[in-house]
Design a protein around this motif. Structure first.
Motif: not given
Length: 464
Positions: A329, A332-333, A335-337, A339, A341, A375-376
């Protein structure tokens, strides 16, 4: 403690073991021989007595179910040849036949003389005269009783005594021959082992002097010594690599310290000379470089404390699954940047460990995985347990690590790709901290990786 050469030690050890084994086998063989032969003699004696019972039965029947003294006397003489004499009673208990007076004394002397002859050759312990009672039965009806007399414990013949004596001598000769053969083999084996081990000893002395270039040739047919030689040659190679790593480490530390110091010096000189204005941005840049130096030194101190055991573990019981969730958690930022999983597999497991330090382990591994996963990509945490340990696996499908670099990624300041690692903000300390924390908990960490396919870290921790 008295010191010996390996040749002497091997010979003495080999002889001691051979003596123990040969002596034990000889004692067991002798004991078994005595027991089985004694049983054989006892059974033969029993058969002999039964034959006399059968003969007495026939004599009684052939005489019209009466007793013939002449025939019994002849049978008694024959029995004496087998070191036995007997007496017979009828069904009412009346004595029908027995040796008396001079005949009895003569029979006893003859039995004792024969028994002493056997005793001298076999060391049979003589007891008092043994009595063996047998019933005389015809058509299911008892018509008398016969009592046999002989010296015990068993009715050994002179031939039997000679056989046992010969067996003992044979075992003794075999034992002596086996010891001689053992001595010859021990001398040969010790010579075969001693020479290559001397070469190994000389080689280790060279290693202590820092001479890593030489190698020991494999010159034996003994797998273990060849394995030792291979290990020492590998050690020599590793020490040579470590020497190169130490030189690289010095360069890396110098670089890590010089870069922020040069930036600081340039900014401060520019502001002192008035070339640059003192702005919040420039002060922030100086602060960032100072913070970078502080983190670098702080990380080094953390490793030193853990490895030197100055930093005691504050163990508490906590849920490792929830700890990993919390760390994910917080990232999170990042991880999202990219993308990414990120998932957790396994059960909620409680362990007893230092929660803050285990939190740092998870942070460093996740941060490392995020840095080197495209990424991804996918990052997966797996938690499992067996009887005594908890397994924590962190794997990704990132860029991976070359095989020859996997041995050093837990070393301080080691970076598989220095230029890329520095570009991503790495200092080569994160994994060193992870290993120090895990080993402080009496656990272990291993890595498996394939270049271009990803990396997997496996941590094994005890419950307590």
């Amino acid at each position: 403690m008295r010191k010996r050469t390996i040749k002497t030690q091997l010979v003495l050890s080999f002889l001691a073991i051979a003596t123990l084994i040969i002596g034990s086998i000889s004692l067991v063989a002798l004991s078994l021989t005595n027991n089985h032969f004694s049983k054989y003699v006892e059974e033969r004696q029993e058969d002999l007595l039964n034959q006399y019972v059968y003969t007495i039965d026939l004599l009684w029947l052939n005489s019209g179910e009466t007793w013939n003294s002449e025939e019994l006397a002849a049978l008694s003489e024959k029995a004496l040849e087998n070191n036995i004499y007997f007496s017979i009673e009828d069904e009412q208990g009346n004595m029908v036949w027995e040796l008396k007076g001079k005949n009895l004394k003569s029979a006893q002397d003859k039995l004792k003389k024969n028994a002493l002859k056997v005793s001298e050759k076999k060391s049979v312990k003589l007891d008092e005269t043994i009595e063996a009672k047998k019933k005389l039965i015809n058509d299911g009806n008892e018509f008398g009783k016969v009592t046999f007399y002989y010296f015990g414990p068993f009715a050994y013949t002179e031939h039997d005594a000679l056989f046992i004596s010969s067996m003992k001598q044979s075992l003794m000769y075999v034992a002596i021959a086996a010891l001689l053969v053992s001595f010859i083999l021990a001398s040969w084996i010790s010579a075969r082992l001693g020479l290559p081990l001397k070469h190994v000893s000389d080689f280790t002395h060279k290693l202590t002097r820092g001479e890593y270039a030489d190698k020991i040739p494999q010159e034996t047919s003994i797998i273990e010594i060849n394995s030792l030689i291979d290990s020492l040659n590998d050690l020599s190679n590793q020490l040579e690599k470590q020497l190169g790593l130490r030189k690289r480490l010095t360069t890396d530390i110098s670089h890590e310290l010089r870069t922020p110091l040069a930036t600081l010096k340039g900014n401060v000189e520019g502001m002192i000379d008035g070339v640059w204005k003192i702005t919040p941005e420039r002060l922030q840049s100086c602060y960032d470089e100072i913070d970078r130096l502080t983190r670098l030194i702080g990380n080094i101190e953390v490793i030193n404390k853990i490895e030197a055991k100055y930093d005691h573990l504050n163990k508490t019981e906590f849920n490792i699954y929830k700890l990993i969730e919390s760390v994910i958690e917080n990232f999170a930022s990042k991880i999202e940047s990219k993308d990414l999983h990120v998932e957790i597999q396994g059960d909620n497991i409680n362990i007893s460990a230092d929660k803050d330090k285990m939190n740092q382990v998870v942070i460093n591994l996740l941060n490392n995985a995020i840095k080197f996963t495209q990424k991804e990509g996918t990052i997966k945490f797996s938690i499992s347990k067996n009887k005594d340990h908890v397994l924590l696996i962190v794997e990704d499908n990132g860029i991976g690590i070359e095989k020859d670099q996997q041995l050093h990624i837990f070393d301080r300041f080691y970076m598989a790709d220095p230029s890329r690692s520095r570009a991503l903000g790495g200092q080569g300390i994160g994994l060193a901290i992870v290993k120090s924390v895990v080993e402080a908990h009496k656990g272990s960490i291993t890595v498996k990786s394939k270049l271009g396919l990803g990396t997997k870290f496996v941590i094994k921790l005890p419950f307590q």
